[in-house]
Enzyme design. Structure first.
Site, PDB file in Angstrom:
ATOM      1  N   HIS A 134     -10.635  14.773 -54.091  1.00  4.44           N
ATOM      2  CA  HIS A 134     -10.899  15.671 -52.961  1.00  4.44           C
ATOM      3  C   HIS A 134      -9.623  16.415 -52.543  1.00  4.44           C
ATOM      4  O   HIS A 134      -8.515  15.914 -52.759  1.00  4.44           O
ATOM      5  CB  HIS A 134     -11.440  14.870 -51.779  1.00  4.44           C
ATOM      6  CG  HIS A 134     -12.832  14.346 -52.009  1.00  4.44           C
ATOM      7  ND1 HIS A 134     -13.601  13.798 -51.017  1.00  4.44           N
ATOM      8  CD2 HIS A 134     -13.596  14.308 -53.144  1.00  4.44           C
ATOM      9  CE1 HIS A 134     -14.776  13.435 -51.523  1.00  4.44           C
ATOM     10  NE2 HIS A 134     -14.788  13.724 -52.805  1.00  4.44           N
ATOM     11  N   GLU A 181      -8.274  16.766 -49.706  1.00  3.33           N
ATOM     12  CA  GLU A 181      -7.417  15.995 -48.792  1.00  3.33           C
ATOM     13  C   GLU A 181      -6.524  15.025 -49.561  1.00  3.33           C
ATOM     14  O   GLU A 181      -5.350  14.851 -49.220  1.00  3.33           O
ATOM     15  CB  GLU A 181      -8.275  15.175 -47.814  1.00  3.33           C
ATOM     16  CG  GLU A 181      -9.175  15.987 -46.910  1.00  3.33           C
ATOM     17  CD  GLU A 181     -10.571  16.177 -47.492  1.00  3.33           C
ATOM     18  OE1 GLU A 181     -10.678  16.414 -48.728  1.00  3.33           O
ATOM     19  OE2 GLU A 181     -11.540  16.103 -46.731  1.00  3.33           O
ATOM     20  N   CYS A 192     -14.511  13.174 -45.593  1.00  2.00           N
ATOM     21  CA  CYS A 192     -15.452  12.070 -45.823  1.00  2.00           C
ATOM     22  C   CYS A 192     -14.772  10.757 -45.429  1.00  2.00           C
ATOM     23  O   CYS A 192     -13.596  10.728 -45.058  1.00  2.00           O
ATOM     24  CB  CYS A 192     -15.876  12.039 -47.294  1.00  2.00           C
ATOM     25  SG  CYS A 192     -14.584  11.456 -48.410  1.00  2.00           S
ATOM     26  N   CYS A 199     -11.541   9.924 -47.456  1.00  2.00           N
ATOM     27  CA  CYS A 199     -10.345  10.688 -47.071  1.00  2.00           C
ATOM     28  C   CYS A 199      -9.851  10.298 -45.678  1.00  2.00           C
ATOM     29  O   CYS A 199      -8.648  10.207 -45.444  1.00  2.00           O
ATOM     30  CB  CYS A 199     -10.640  12.183 -47.148  1.00  2.00           C
ATOM     31  SG  CYS A 199     -10.926  12.743 -48.840  1.00  2.00           S
TER      32      CYS A 199
END
Lengths: 156, 156
Positions: B64, B66, B94, B97
């Site tokens: 991701h 992040e 999410c 993260c």
């Protein structure tokens, strides 16, 4: 429950067998002076990913054993998901690692020692994938003792 | 709130300014046919980490934006923690993260679009670090439109 039998040796349950493999990974972390947590990913009886805590070596607080094992397993599968796979990890996963297992659509998580402070079990909502089955406390004492011993030696 | 002023241009708030940088990252993801989510990490007014969603390119469902930005920032800092840092991300993080941000001891998370289904806001317990301050909805429409447009084009 099926059992793996090695001739005359006492039968050992698959969960104990694979948790011992995760413990072997934890001991590799210990040998590198890392917090001794180890993980493996098993698919249809075969180990397809291994990992141990590398937060010190990688200087990365997110380099947990589970993240290493999950990405190694997904790499091996060449696909995205780990739908028929079980993660064995010596310590109850944190929220980050449980959250990662959601994306991998993991079938099952088996952990050793409970982590009441930072384990994902403290969250009262389901954060793993809806179909992920959780089993805790496999070889609990041995898994916990590794981490306890590590921190005890650090305090000396 | 202080404002960055570029001569005759209209003043822009720091949060809008930095979210635009995260949007720029999201557009890099879009150009690579990835779900367009971007993130940056800012420390004392300086961008120290950038990242965008790389799940397709890396064939890794945990890659991701992040995670990329946080590890890049920690790498830049040469240390473990991001205690005086803010993560700007175009979409509500999410659980994975948000859980990662706990370990980095992030000061602040600023996100654009809300993700009511998979965002960490659905968890009714604090999963970020106790001192992490959360701000949502910065340039919300622009951030949401990127992802909406991406999925609309995929359904065609």
């Amino acid at each position: 429950m099926r059992y793996i039998n090695f001739g005359d040796e006492p039968a050992i349950s698959p969960d104990d067998f694979f948790m011992n493999e995760a413990i072997r990974e934890a001991k590799l972390a210990l040998a590198e002076d890392e917090i001794p947590i180890g993980a493996i990913v098993v698919c249809k009886g075969k180990i397809i990913g291994r990992g141990h805590n590398l937060t010190e070596r990688l200087n990365d607080v997110s380099a947990h054993a589970e993240m290493q094992a999950l990405t190694a397993a997904a790499n091996f599968m060449g696909g995205k998901y780990l739908q028929d796979c079980t993660l064995y990890v010596t310590m109850e996963p944190c929220v980050m690692c449980a959250g990662a297992s959601y994306w991998f659509q993991l079938s099952r998580i088996v952990f050793g020692a409970y982590d009441t402070k930072l384990g994902f079990g403290r969250i009262n909502q389901k954060i793993t994938h809806p179909k992920t089955v959780i089993t805790g406390g496999i070889l609990e004492n041995e898994c916990a003792e590794l981490v306890r011993g590590f921190f005890k030696s650090k305090r000396k």
